[in-house]
Every structure is written in structure tokens, then in C-alpha cells.
Design a protein around this motif. Structure first.
Motif, PDB file in Angstrom:
ATOM      1  N   THR A  45      48.478  44.399  44.406  1.00  0.00           N
ATOM      2  CA  THR A  45      49.062  43.273  43.377  1.00  0.00           C
ATOM      3  C   THR A  45      50.411  43.682  42.661  1.00  0.00           C
ATOM      4  O   THR A  45      50.829  44.441  41.770  1.00  0.00           O
ATOM      5  CB  THR A  45      47.820  43.358  43.052  1.00  0.00           C
ATOM      6  N   ALA A  54      47.088  31.027  39.216  1.00  0.00           N
ATOM      7  CA  ALA A  54      49.212  31.579  38.836  1.00  0.00           C
ATOM      8  C   ALA A  54      49.158  31.848  37.271  1.00  0.00           C
ATOM      9  O   ALA A  54      48.638  31.055  36.462  1.00  0.00           O
ATOM     10  CB  ALA A  54      50.179  31.266  39.625  1.00  0.00           C
ATOM     11  N   ASN A  61      39.252  32.762  37.534  1.00  0.00           N
ATOM     12  CA  ASN A  61      39.454  33.282  39.515  1.00  0.00           C
ATOM     13  C   ASN A  61      38.392  32.473  39.859  1.00  0.00           C
ATOM     14  O   ASN A  61      38.867  31.532  41.538  1.00  0.00           O
ATOM     15  CB  ASN A  61      39.051  35.302  39.797  1.00  0.00           C
ATOM     16  N   TYR A 115      41.959  40.876  41.699  1.00  0.00           N
ATOM     17  CA  TYR A 115      43.544  40.949  42.088  1.00  0.00           C
ATOM     18  C   TYR A 115      43.604  40.638  43.170  1.00  0.00           C
ATOM     19  O   TYR A 115      43.834  41.078  44.403  1.00  0.00           O
ATOM     20  CB  TYR A 115      44.530  41.699  41.693  1.00  0.00           C
ATOM     21  N   ASP A 116      43.355  38.688  43.055  1.00  0.00           N
ATOM     22  CA  ASP A 116      42.978  38.328  44.558  1.00  0.00           C
ATOM     23  C   ASP A 116      43.936  37.135  45.053  1.00  0.00           C
ATOM     24  O   ASP A 116      43.764  36.108  43.867  1.00  0.00           O
ATOM     25  CB  ASP A 116      41.777  38.789  45.286  1.00  0.00           C
ATOM     26  N   ARG A 117      43.628  36.112  45.842  1.00  0.00           N
ATOM     27  CA  ARG A 117      45.123  34.962  45.743  1.00  0.00           C
ATOM     28  C   ARG A 117      44.107  34.156  44.751  1.00  0.00           C
ATOM     29  O   ARG A 117      44.758  32.876  44.718  1.00  0.00           O
ATOM     30  CB  ARG A 117      44.443  34.510  46.900  1.00  0.00           C
ATOM     31  N   THR A 118      42.535  34.160  44.510  1.00  0.00           N
ATOM     32  CA  THR A 118      41.899  33.199  43.931  1.00  0.00           C
ATOM     33  C   THR A 118      42.415  33.055  42.041  1.00  0.00           C
ATOM     34  O   THR A 118      41.900  32.475  41.692  1.00  0.00           O
ATOM     35  CB  THR A 118      40.069  33.516  43.886  1.00  0.00           C
TER      36      THR A 118
END
Length: 201
Positions: free
Chosen positions: A189, A127, A71, A121-124
Motif C-alpha cells: 500500500t 482518497a 473506509n 488499506y484497500d480500495r475503500t
């Protein structure tokens, strides 16, 4: 130690893996890696030696890495190199782990362990990374049942004996996009799942 193993050995391993990946007479070779416990730290130390997307899948099981490793770039064990080396990274974790709490002590790692809490589970979240919470099935009771006969029963190693986890790992290693019958998506998510008990599975 893991630092030496990863940084010195992995560059020597690369040509072997490249040869396997390009085996003559085969239309497709699925190359995956399963890392358990401190083996995840070895992968963290050595993954930069590997070609991008060399592996189809890297599984991080009961990972002895900092909880924010996938993350935050400020993590002591930032795992961007692991993600770069694989098309997909799957993190298997359990809050019932009975070894990693010892690693969290200040005299050892001194940080919260990914193998206990899983990723955020976030944008950090990097991918290509997903998490599978195995806390419902990786339990002391299941460890005693499925590791019976082993010299020691530990939830830390029980992942490789419990049917639901083994089935999930099998699907992941084959590069399946479906068939994960024991996974339940985490709300909010697309990167998180909970592994549930499936008595009839």
C-alpha cells in the motif's frame, strides 16, 4: 458533549479560520488541525461546516471513531466530511492504547476504535487518507519515560511526548513530502506506514 460542540460551534469557527487562511501580506498560510481522542468525534460531527480543503492537514490522533470510519459509508462515524475539509488526513494509532479499549465496551461506543487498529488499506480507503501505526513507539514503557512528571502516564496521551511521534507530527503539519525518517512503508500500500524507534534520531 462532542456532538453539540461540533455541530453548533464549528459553523461559528469557520469565519475565523477563513480570515486566518486569507491573512493579508502573507504568500501562504498553512492551516492544520490536530484532533485527539474524542476531539476526533467532535471533528466528525462538525466538519461538514467547513469549506472544502480549508485545512492543509488534519491529524487524527488516538481517534475515538469507528475503525471503518475512513473506509465504509456504513460506519457509525463515517468520516467523508473530514476528508473533504482537508488536503490530507493522517491517522496516528497504536494497539497499545490504554483508554480506547474502555470506549469499545457496549455501554460506551460499542464498536472497534480507529485509534487502536487504524484504517484498512484497500480500495475503500478514502482518497487523501494515510495511516501511521505508532505501536512500536507508543508503548507503556515510553509513556512512563517521556510522560514522567505528569499527573498520569497513559499511552493514550503519550503521542505528544514521544520524540519519534512529535517529529513525525511536525513534518506533517508543515506539509512536508519528505523527511519522515522514522516511517517505514507498509507492504502492498502507499497509504500505510509504521513508525519505528530511532535511538539516534
Amino acid at each position: 458533549n462532542a456532538r453539540t460542540t461540533g455541530s453548533e460551534s464549528f459553523p461559528l469557527l469557520l469565519p475565523v479560520l477563513q480570515a486566518v487562511k486569507s491573512t493579508p501580506g502573507t504568500s501562504q498560510v498553512i492551516l492544520s488541525a490536530v484532533c485527539h481522542s474524542m476531539g476526533n468525534y467532535a471533528m466528525f460531527e462538525g466538519a461538514s461546516a467547513f469549506d472544502p480543503d480549508l485545512f492543509d492537514q488534519i491529524l487524527c490522533v488516538a481517534a475515538m471513531l469507528e475503525v471503518n470510519g475512513f473506509n465504509s459509508s456504513s460506519s457509525q462515524t463515517y468520516c467523508a466530511d473530514i476528508v473533504d475539509a482537508a488536503g490530507q488526513v493522517t491517522i496516528y494509532f497504536s494497539g497499545n492504547d490504554d483508554v480506547l479499549p474502555l470506549a469499545e465496551q457496549r455501554r460506551y461506543d460499542g464498536y472497534s476504535e480507529l485509534g487502536i487498529y487504524g484504517p484498512t488499506y484497500d480500495r475503500t480507503l478514502l482518497a487523501g487518507t494515510i495511516g501511521v501505526d505508532c505501536g512500536i513507539v507508543v508503548t507503556e514503557a515510553n509513556a512512563k519515560e517521556y510522560e514522567a512528571g505528569q499527573n498520569q502516564t497513559l499511552t493514550h496521551t503519550a503521542y505528544f511526548f514521544i520524540p519519534e511521534v512529535l517529529e513525525d507530527i511536525g513534518h506533517a503539519l508543515l506539509g512536508s513530502t519528505g523527511g519522515f525518517t522514522d516511517r517505514v512503508p507498509v507492504l502492498g500500500t502507499t497509504a500505510g506506514y509504521t513508525l519505528v524507534d530511532n535511538p539516534g534520531g
